[in-house]
Design an enzyme around this catalytic site. Structure first.
Site, PDB file in Angstrom:
ATOM      1  N   SER A 257      39.200  48.190  35.596  1.00 18.67           N
ATOM      2  CA  SER A 257      40.079  47.310  36.624  1.00 18.67           C
ATOM      3  C   SER A 257      40.456  48.249  37.929  1.00 18.67           C
ATOM      4  CB  SER A 257      41.251  46.798  36.270  1.00 18.67           C
ATOM      5  OG  SER A 257      42.030  47.811  35.656  1.00 18.67           O
ATOM      6  N   LYS A 302      50.740  44.080  37.079  1.00 19.28           N
ATOM      7  CA  LYS A 302      50.310  44.945  38.097  1.00 19.28           C
ATOM      8  C   LYS A 302      51.029  44.764  39.265  1.00 19.28           C
ATOM      9  CE  LYS A 302      45.907  46.027  35.940  1.00 19.28           C
ATOM     10  NZ  LYS A 302      44.533  46.065  36.046  1.00 19.28           N
TER      11      LYS A 302
END
Length: 365
Positions: A257, A302
């Protein structure tokens, strides 16, 4: 003993009993929470995250932070009290254990898979960044993995360069499967390869490996849940040679990611000026060799982690926008991106103060 006192005592004892039971009752869940966020333009643990040698680089300012998610280990047995607390906690997320560790995957297997994905994301970030800058990158198709017990075991090896299949040149990893599945199970397929050792020696000598050899493999029938087809038991991938050295130094991080943020950091260091204008930008997203940005897991964690460190803008993969926007942290602008070009345009708007032009995420995408 007065009735009221007896009732309160009984209720207290009942509550204590329930809490004790909750501690001992194990539930099949795991927990996700915001993990560390690291500025790709700066140092981490005393050394630069991005180290480029053999090419002129330029000073950078601001932040281009990659973000992570912290998860409980595969062998962690969550109890009912912890699960309830996690469900109630705003910054944490409780999910079924199989979501993070499907098919009984062990901690070691998960760590290995994440490490491989992280390495691949670094390679794709380098390729996408250099392509964007018009810097040539040599690429070729390789055998990425060989399935144990498959027809290819002992015949092909990880790192072998696949030049052709049945005499047809191979240009992309997907070509290999297409050419193999033209056969019926039990038929022979001929791979024209450069063995991994010869390729490695040629790269070390900065030469091109010219000698090839043919390897004939008898195909077998697939046994997965998809449509039956002929297979040899390999997966194909890309390998690259870069015209200068780009090292990404970041330990204890896995998964794909961070690809987008690594690519942006590389572009920033290789071009005059700076992409952020000194602003604090964070983000996430996979990236492929052509600069397409893909979705990731744990986007809600996140965004929370990024905002807590001071981020004001968050580059969000298009397919993660709806989830991120449902409960986005206050003060954090979620910017929708689908490609590296989208991210660079967003940074231009942020840098020049044209934030009204930013494509913001909504609960619809």
């Amino acid at each position: 003993m007065p009735r009221r006192t007896a009732t309160m005592l009984a209720s207290t004892l009942m509550l204590i009993a329930l809490l004790c039971a909750g501690v001992f009752i194990k539930v099949p869940y795991s927990e996700m929470s915001p993990g560390p966020t690291v500025n790709t333009l700066a140092e981490h643990d005393g050394e630069p995250v991005l180290q480029i040698s053999g090419r002129k680089t330029y000073p950078t300012t601001g932040h281009l932070n990659m973000t992570t998610v912290r998860v409980t280990s595969a062998d962690y047995n969550m109890n009912l009290v912890e699960a309830v607390y996690g469900w109630l906690a705003h910054d944490n997320k409780v999910v079924p254990h199989d979501t993070l560790y499907p098919d009984g995957k062990t901690e070691q297997q998960s760590t290995q898979e994440n490490a491989e994905e992280f390495t691949q994301s670094q390679e794709s970030a380098k390729v996408a960044a250099l392509k964007k800058l018009g810097i040539p990158v040599r690429s070729w198709v390789i055998v990425a993995t060989v399935l144990k017990g498959s027809p290819a075991e002992g015949r092909l090896h990880a790192g072998d360069v696949v030049k052709a299949v049945d005499g047809t040149d191979v240009k992309a990893p997907g070509d290999v499967a297409k050419l193999v599945t033209r056969h019926k199970a039990g038929q022979d397929v001929v791979f024209t390869i450069v063995p991994a050792k010869e390729q490695a020696a040629a790269e070390k000598a900065q030469k091109t490996a010219l000698r090839t050899r043919n390897v004939t493999i008898t195909t077998a029938k697939s046994h997965d849940s998809g449509q039956q087809r002929a297979i040899v038991g390999i997966s194909a991938g890309n390998d690259h040679t870069f015209p200068f050295t780009i090292d990404i130094k970041l330990a204890d991080v896995g998964g794909p990611s961070a690809g987008l943020m690594f690519a942006l950091g590389i572009v920033d260091k290789l071009t005059p000026g700076d992409l952020t204008g000194g602003k604090f930008v964070a983000g996430t997203g996979t990236i492929d060799d052509d600069g397409h940005v893909g979705p990731i897991g744990g986007v809600e964690m996140k965004t929370v982690g990024a905002r807590s460190k001071g981020a004001r803008f968050f580059l969000t993969p298009k397919d993660n926008c709806a989830a991120a926007a449902k409960d986005g942290p206050d003060g954090l602008t979620l910017v929708r991106v689908d490609t590296l070009d989208d991210a660079l345009k967003a940074l231009e708007d942020i840098r020049t103060g044209k934030t009204a032009d930013l494509p913001e995420c909504t609960t619809e995408g």
